[in-house]
Design a protein around this motif. Structure first.
Motif, PDB file in Angstrom:
ATOM      1  N   TRP A 138     -10.741   2.923 -10.881  1.00 38.34           N
ATOM      2  CA  TRP A 138     -10.287   3.639  -9.681  1.00 38.34           C
ATOM      3  C   TRP A 138     -11.277   3.649  -8.543  1.00 38.34           C
ATOM      4  O   TRP A 138     -10.883   3.354  -7.408  1.00 38.34           O
ATOM      5  CB  TRP A 138      -9.819   5.043 -10.064  1.00 38.34           C
ATOM      6  CG  TRP A 138      -8.854   4.957 -11.186  1.00 38.34           C
ATOM      7  CD1 TRP A 138      -9.050   5.329 -12.477  1.00 38.34           C
ATOM      8  CD2 TRP A 138      -7.548   4.347 -11.154  1.00 38.34           C
ATOM      9  NE1 TRP A 138      -7.962   5.002 -13.242  1.00 38.34           N
ATOM     10  CE2 TRP A 138      -7.027   4.407 -12.464  1.00 38.34           C
ATOM     11  CE3 TRP A 138      -6.795   3.765 -10.149  1.00 38.34           C
ATOM     12  CZ2 TRP A 138      -5.767   3.902 -12.775  1.00 38.34           C
ATOM     13  CZ3 TRP A 138      -5.551   3.274 -10.463  1.00 38.34           C
ATOM     14  CH2 TRP A 138      -5.040   3.342 -11.759  1.00 38.34           C
ATOM     15  N   ARG A 141       0.836  -1.199   0.000  1.00 40.66           N
ATOM     16  CA  ARG A 141       0.000   0.000   0.000  1.00 40.66           C
ATOM     17  C   ARG A 141       0.874   1.254   0.000  1.00 40.66           C
ATOM     18  O   ARG A 141       0.655   2.183  -0.768  1.00 40.66           O
ATOM     19  CB  ARG A 141      -0.895  -0.019   1.238  1.00 40.66           C
ATOM     20  CG  ARG A 141      -1.958   1.029   1.213  1.00 40.66           C
ATOM     21  CD  ARG A 141      -3.097   0.662   2.130  1.00 40.66           C
ATOM     22  NE  ARG A 141      -2.744   0.656   3.532  1.00 40.66           N
ATOM     23  CZ  ARG A 141      -2.881  -0.378   4.340  1.00 40.66           C
ATOM     24  NH1 ARG A 141      -3.360  -1.509   3.889  1.00 40.66           N
ATOM     25  NH2 ARG A 141      -2.563  -0.300   5.600  1.00 40.66           N
ATOM     26  N   ALA A 142       1.882   1.263   0.862  1.00 40.34           N
ATOM     27  CA  ALA A 142       2.770   2.416   0.947  1.00 40.34           C
ATOM     28  C   ALA A 142       3.480   2.654  -0.384  1.00 40.34           C
ATOM     29  O   ALA A 142       3.730   3.785  -0.785  1.00 40.34           O
ATOM     30  CB  ALA A 142       3.795   2.193   2.060  1.00 40.34           C
ATOM     31  N   GLU A 198      -2.966   7.657  -6.592  1.00 42.96           N
ATOM     32  CA  GLU A 198      -3.552   8.994  -6.526  1.00 42.96           C
ATOM     33  C   GLU A 198      -3.338   9.742  -7.840  1.00 42.96           C
ATOM     34  O   GLU A 198      -4.219  10.439  -8.325  1.00 42.96           O
ATOM     35  CB  GLU A 198      -2.946   9.791  -5.366  1.00 42.96           C
ATOM     36  CG  GLU A 198      -3.364   9.294  -3.995  1.00 42.96           C
ATOM     37  CD  GLU A 198      -4.866   9.403  -3.760  1.00 42.96           C
ATOM     38  OE1 GLU A 198      -5.481  10.341  -4.296  1.00 42.96           O
ATOM     39  OE2 GLU A 198      -5.422   8.536  -3.060  1.00 42.96           O
ATOM     40  N   PHE A 199      -2.163   9.575  -8.418  1.00 44.73           N
ATOM     41  CA  PHE A 199      -1.858  10.238  -9.678  1.00 44.73           C
ATOM     42  C   PHE A 199      -2.784   9.746 -10.788  1.00 44.73           C
ATOM     43  O   PHE A 199      -3.406  10.535 -11.496  1.00 44.73           O
ATOM     44  CB  PHE A 199      -0.391   9.980 -10.051  1.00 44.73           C
ATOM     45  CG  PHE A 199      -0.004  10.534 -11.396  1.00 44.73           C
ATOM     46  CD1 PHE A 199       0.264  11.893 -11.549  1.00 44.73           C
ATOM     47  CD2 PHE A 199       0.085   9.705 -12.504  1.00 44.73           C
ATOM     48  CE1 PHE A 199       0.613  12.401 -12.780  1.00 44.73           C
ATOM     49  CE2 PHE A 199       0.436  10.213 -13.741  1.00 44.73           C
ATOM     50  CZ  PHE A 199       0.701  11.568 -13.884  1.00 44.73           C
ATOM     51  N   GLU A 257       0.426   3.695  -3.257  1.00 41.66           N
ATOM     52  CA  GLU A 257      -0.612   4.693  -3.016  1.00 41.66           C
ATOM     53  C   GLU A 257      -0.378   6.028  -3.755  1.00 41.66           C
ATOM     54  O   GLU A 257      -1.314   6.554  -4.368  1.00 41.66           O
ATOM     55  CB  GLU A 257      -0.797   4.927  -1.526  1.00 41.66           C
ATOM     56  CG  GLU A 257      -2.229   5.294  -1.188  1.00 41.66           C
ATOM     57  CD  GLU A 257      -2.678   4.716   0.139  1.00 41.66           C
ATOM     58  OE1 GLU A 257      -2.006   4.983   1.144  1.00 41.66           O
ATOM     59  OE2 GLU A 257      -3.696   4.006   0.162  1.00 41.66           O
ATOM     60  N   PRO A 258       0.832   6.565  -3.724  1.00 40.49           N
ATOM     61  CA  PRO A 258       1.051   7.840  -4.448  1.00 40.49           C
ATOM     62  C   PRO A 258       0.754   7.713  -5.944  1.00 40.49           C
ATOM     63  O   PRO A 258       0.157   8.610  -6.545  1.00 40.49           O
ATOM     64  CB  PRO A 258       2.535   8.136  -4.214  1.00 40.49           C
ATOM     65  CG  PRO A 258       2.943   7.301  -3.057  1.00 40.49           C
ATOM     66  CD  PRO A 258       2.066   6.103  -3.070  1.00 40.49           C
ATOM     67  N   VAL A 259       1.158   6.584  -6.517  1.00 41.38           N
ATOM     68  CA  VAL A 259       0.923   6.363  -7.943  1.00 41.38           C
ATOM     69  C   VAL A 259      -0.568   6.273  -8.225  1.00 41.38           C
ATOM     70  O   VAL A 259      -1.075   6.823  -9.207  1.00 41.38           O
ATOM     71  CB  VAL A 259       1.629   5.065  -8.386  1.00 41.38           C
ATOM     72  CG1 VAL A 259       1.532   4.899  -9.886  1.00 41.38           C
ATOM     73  CG2 VAL A 259       3.073   5.066  -7.936  1.00 41.38           C
TER      74      VAL A 259
END
Lengths: 259, 276
Positions: free
Chosen positions: A132, A89-90, A97-98, A93-95
């Motif tokens: 998504w 998850r860590a 969101e993008f 997660e940023p990807v």
């Protein structure tokens, strides 16, 4: 019985009023863009039931279903994996969101380069938009699983299969359903948009054709068809949801009467 | 007063469950919280032992360590000669939060049957186990209901039925009746006594209720305030035949109760044994 009639009356009151309003407001219209509703309805039958239903509506729906189901499967599978492992998850997660922030319609020109202008492209566009909400809601649902329930499953040494099908998926199912509902409306939008760019059949394609050939009443019937498809699909969705989430509705009602 | 020195019972050779030098420190964000300092006790096979202590005594932490749900920092938990590192087979747990430990998407029957399916028991055996255990808790009629359609006491009965259908050799109960009303509670206490005597299983029962611990247990282990050590082990020398009315009005019951009560009060004020 009278209850049923009353509920139907309440549900239908506003739509009927709006149709009447539309009818009256456009009755004497001479504007080419706002034809009288009577004319629109007059051409409805010949426009859609002389071949277009099977040649345009069904292909559109088939692409929608293919893309939607693929997004559901993919989203739930990835969501369960991401929701279950903190490290994963860590990492992603940023990807996520993008990718989520990219409006799917802008992918159409890009996907056209890779997948051409055929069915694959349109299904891919639908998948890329529907994925998504399903994915992110599944992640939340899996993360939000009750600790005590997890402990119970561990104590009784439930295996991987039972944990997945008896604990994780049912436990996350209310959230998954919420994501699936969002995905459905996104899917309908993308179904139309993908056909407006480049296509040789489909509801979106047909509407654009009518618009370009100034067949305005016919164009309006296309919009009505889209609305009807939306209503039908959400009714089907609600039926399925009611079956699968009967327990959840029950739990919520039980809590409400307690509190 | 019949008390034993700390840890004396742990050395019996028939011990089903042994907790030796258990220590649990929670660490996170630069903070160290010592929940359990040093716990040593044993539970003999077929015994019903209650653990009682003031709130915040780390009772739930202890139970989670014993159940293998939580790793301990030091010491060990040994069940039937094997060190516990994960939830062991042959152990069932009944949690306080009955509403959250039953699967709401399954019926009562399915809830009880699920662990048996995981044990790969044949269908006939499963059916008879589920039937017997639901019968034993008086809920066979409700087997088609979903947990949330039942009252709190009934839900906890289902959890108990699930536990006994699993045929555990050790049953852990974590304040199982803390959230049910007083009358239901008395009924459930008797149910636990009855099942314990009939099935001959080992029961470790964690509670904050002093009366309950004396009424149920053959032995009561009183815990100190956190960081937890054993304050005293009290042997409950009441007759094995107990019922709510007569047992609770025995003079001996009152004596034991006030002794445990005093211990818990002292624990609340922070009293701990010398040098611990």
């Amino acid at each position: 019985m009278t209850n049923l009639i009353r509920r139907a009356a309440v549900a239908l009151a506003l739509p009927v009023a709006l149709v009447v309003l539309w009818w009256v407001a456009t009755a004497d219209s001479t504007s080419i863009f706002w034809p009288p509703l009577s004319r629109i309805l007059g051409v409805f039958g010949e426009t859609w039931f002389t071949g277009r239903f099977t040649d345009d509506v069904l292909p559109s729906l088939a692409r929608l279903f293919a893309g939607y189901l693929a997004a559901l499967l993919l989203g739930v599978a990835m969501g369960v994996a991401i929701g279950s492992f903190r490290l994963l998850r860590a990492l992603v997660e940023p990807v996520l969101e993008f990718f989520r922030a990219i409006p799917p319609p802008v992918l159409v020109p890009i996907l056209m380069l890779f997948a051409g202008i055929g069915t694959e492209m349109k299904v891919l566009v639908i998948v890329s938009g529907c994925l998504w909400p399903v994915l992110l809601n599944t992640v939340e649902g899996v993360r939000g699983l009750d600790e005590v329930l997890r402990d119970t499953a561990r104590c009784y040494r439930l295996g991987l299969r039972a944990r997945l099908f008896r604990l994780i998926l049912p436990g996350a199912s209310p959230q998954i359903a919420a994501g699936a509902r969002q995905a459905l409306s996104i899917g309908i939008i993308l179904m139309v948009i993908s056909e407006m760019f480049a296509a040789n059949n489909g509801v979106g394609f047909t509407i654009i054709q009518f618009q370009r050939s100034f067949a305005i009443p016919q164009m309006w019937t296309g919009i009505i068809v889209l609305g009807l498809i939306g209503i039908a699909l959400s009714a089907i969705f609600r039926m399925v949801e009611r079956r699968l989430l009967g327990w959840y509705i029950g739990v919520r009602e039980a809590h409400r009467t307690e509190g | 007063m019949t008390t034993q020195p700390v840890g004396a019972a742990a050395t019996t050779s028939t011990a089903m469950l042994e907790v030796r030098g258990l220590k649990k420190i929670y660490e996170g964000r630069g903070r160290r919280v010592e929940a359990i300092r040093d716990l040593t006790f044993g539970v003999a096979a077929g015994e019903l032992v209650c653990i009682v202590g003031p709130s915040g005594a780390g009772k739930t932490t202890l139970l989670r360590c014993v159940a293998g749900l939580l790793d301990c920092t030091e010491g060990e938990v040994v069940l039937e000669g094997r060190r516990v590192t994960e939830p062991p087979p042959g152990m069932a747990v009944v949690f306080q939060e009955y509403g959250r430990s039953l699967f709401p998407w399954l019926t009562v029957w399915q809830n009880v049957e699920l662990p048996l399916k995981e044990k790969r028991l044949p269908k006939d055996r499963r059916r008879s186990l589920v039937e017997e255990s639901l019968e034993a808790v008086g809920l066979l009629d409700a087997h088609r209901a979903h947990p949330w359609q039942l009252s709190g006491g009934m839900q906890q009965r289902v959890a108990i039925a699930r536990a006994i259908a699993y045929e555990p050799r050790v049953l852990l109960m974590d304040e199982p009746f803390a959230a049910v009303d007083a009358q239901t509670r008395a009924d459930l206490e008797d149910l636990v006594r009855k099942l314990w005597r009939e099935l001959g299983i080992t029961v470790l029962f964690v509670t904050h209720d002093i009366d309950e611990s004396v009424y149920l247990g053959r032995r009561v282990i009183v815990l100190s305030h956190s960081p937890t050590v054993v304050l005293e082990e009290v042997t409950v020398d009441l007759p094995d035949e107990r019922d709510q009315l007569t047992t609770r009005s025995l003079p001996r019951f009152a004596e034991l109760r006030s002794h445990v009560y005093e211990l818990v009060q002292r624990a609340k004020r922070g009293y701990r044994p010398e040098g611990r």
